[in-house]
Design an enzyme around this catalytic site. Structure first.
Site: not given
Length: 444
Positions: A50, A140, A142, A211
């Site tokens: 940005r 994340g 895993i 999730k």
């Protein structure tokens, strides 16, 4: 060694914050491993941000250019893969859609986008035979997406349950170990960088629900309308309930769970009492964990860091490596014809489990008899109960005095529990609104 027949894989990075800089660091510091694993070089060519003047925590990769114009990234024929690490929904959606239409593979860590508006993007990726990879979107570092999509492909998934948000788990862990109230632990989490200035997505269970929606799609090939997902967070949990739960041998955790029974999907995010012998009960701090039960493999348990620059960057890199090896797109683990199916959601009122209930009763003769009668009227069987002399949550100068009363039930429907507690309030037996939480079912 680099395979001379494979041209370098060229990336366009959208976002250069925590995860973007983590990815750049991994690709740079593990350059030899990249070549050994994929047989080709991987370069970051353009980084979309940005504010191009903003100081970065990690220097720009060698040879990469910085831009604030999406067209520079999207119209470059040299870029093979767009890596979206911006966050939000509308702007990333437009970017991913344009990238796929331009024939570019996409890797993203954006669980909110995929959970709430991902269906058309998955369909477009399937139509174009392109990767829309999202390992970093769930837990994340895993590798749960790959586990469900590939490692367990021969299994019918019976159930999954997990601690899917590190911020909430850190808060509950600190409340449990130190007896601190929610507000003070939240402030500490914000100071340590575990919680955002506005922590709503984390502490109200929304992040975990995003999730869970993706895990359901990977496990059963079904799209869950996100607005239908029952979600309850941790902001109302009190230290006294954590302490009472411990007396019964439980820890309170924010869990996301799902299972399919009798043709209906039971899924939701909620605080639950998890028995101290369960592995999930021992997951503390800002860690994530998930337990998956397959009919062939049995139960599996995955545990690790659910956020951070390098853990999440590792998951992004894994998706990029798969593309570099020319793996066939397998975005959801199901054929496109199965990917848009929907199972009816089991109404929350029809879900069943044991329950923890904390009542604040007037200390008067016959009250416990009346409570027992109301429980029986609603087909609720009491497994254990304790009465404590602790102070209640209202002015103790009022008469009669208050007595906290804690009940652990056998399995009961949510509807029965809610009806019983409503009756207690209507008959003046509960001085304040009762507190109740589900008890996680025993591990099979």
């Amino acid at each position: 060694m680099t395979n001379p027949t494979l041209a370098p894989l060229t990336l366009g990075l959208a976002g250069y914050g925590t995860v973007g800089t983590g990815l750049a660091r991994i690709l740079h510091e593990n350059k030899a491993n990249v070549m050994a694993r994929t047989g080709r070089e991987i370069h970051i060519r353009t980084v979309l941000v940005r504010d191009t003047a903003k100081k970065r925590n990690y220097s720009l990769p060698e040879g990469a250019t910085l831009t604030d114009d999406p067209d520079v990234l999207l119209n470059d024929p040299a870029i093979n893969v767009v890596v979206e690490l911006m966050g939000g929904i509308e702007t990333p959606y437009a970017l991913i859609e344009r990238a796929l239409k331009a024939g570019k593979h996409v890797v993203t860590a954006n669980k909110a986008l995929l959970a709430e508006a991902g269906a058309p993007l998955f369909a477009l990726a399937a139509e174009k035979n392109l990767h829309l990879a999202f390992e970093a979107s769930v837990c994340g570092g895993i590798p749960v997406v790959q586990t469900l999509r590939e490692g367990l492909v021969a299994n019918h998934i019976l159930a999954l349950v997990g601690i899917l948000n590190g911020t909430s788990n850190y808060i509950l862990s600190e409340m449990s170990s130190k007896g601190l109230p929610y507000e003070s632990v939240l402030r500490k989490a914000q100071e340590l960088g575990y919680a955002e200035a506005d922590p709503t997505l984390d502490v109200e269970g929304i992040d975990a629900a995003h999730k869970l929606a993706l895990l359901i799609r990977l496990a059963w090939g079904h799209v869950v309308p996100f607005e239908e997902m029952p979600v309850q967070g941790v902001s109302q949990i009190q230290p006294k309930d954590i302490a009472f739960a411990r007396e019964f041998g439980y820890h309170i955790k924010l869990v996301g769970s799902a299972k399919v029974e009798n043709g209906k999907l039971e899924a939701g995010v909620y605080p639950a009492l998890v028995h101290q012998d369960f592995l999930l009960a021992r997951v503390n701090g800002a860690f994530n964990a998930i337990r998956i039960h397959g009919d062939a493999v049995g139960p599996l348990f995955l545990h690790g860091k659910g956020a951070g620059d390098l853990p999440t960057g590792s998951a992004v890199a894994a998706d990029i490596f798969a593309i570099a090896r020319n793996a066939n797109p397998n975005n959801t683990g199901f054929s496109s014809s199965a990917g848009e199916a929907q199972l009816p959601m089991l109404p929350q009122s029809e879900t069943t489990s044991p329950y923890y209930i904390r009542l604040q009763l007037p200390d008067s003769p016959g009250v416990l008899r009346d409570v027992a009668a109301i429980m029986a009227e609603n087909d609720i069987s009491v497994a254990q109960a304790i009465q404590r002399g602790d102070a209640c949550d209202y002015d103790q100068s009022e008469a009669p005095a208050c007595v906290p009363f804690i009940i652990m039930t056998h399995e009961a429907s949510t509807k029965s529990i809610e009806q019983a507690l409503r009756s207690l309030e209507e008959r003046g037996l509960s001085k304040v609104k009762p507190v109740f939480y589900r008890v996680l079912e025993k591990e099979r």
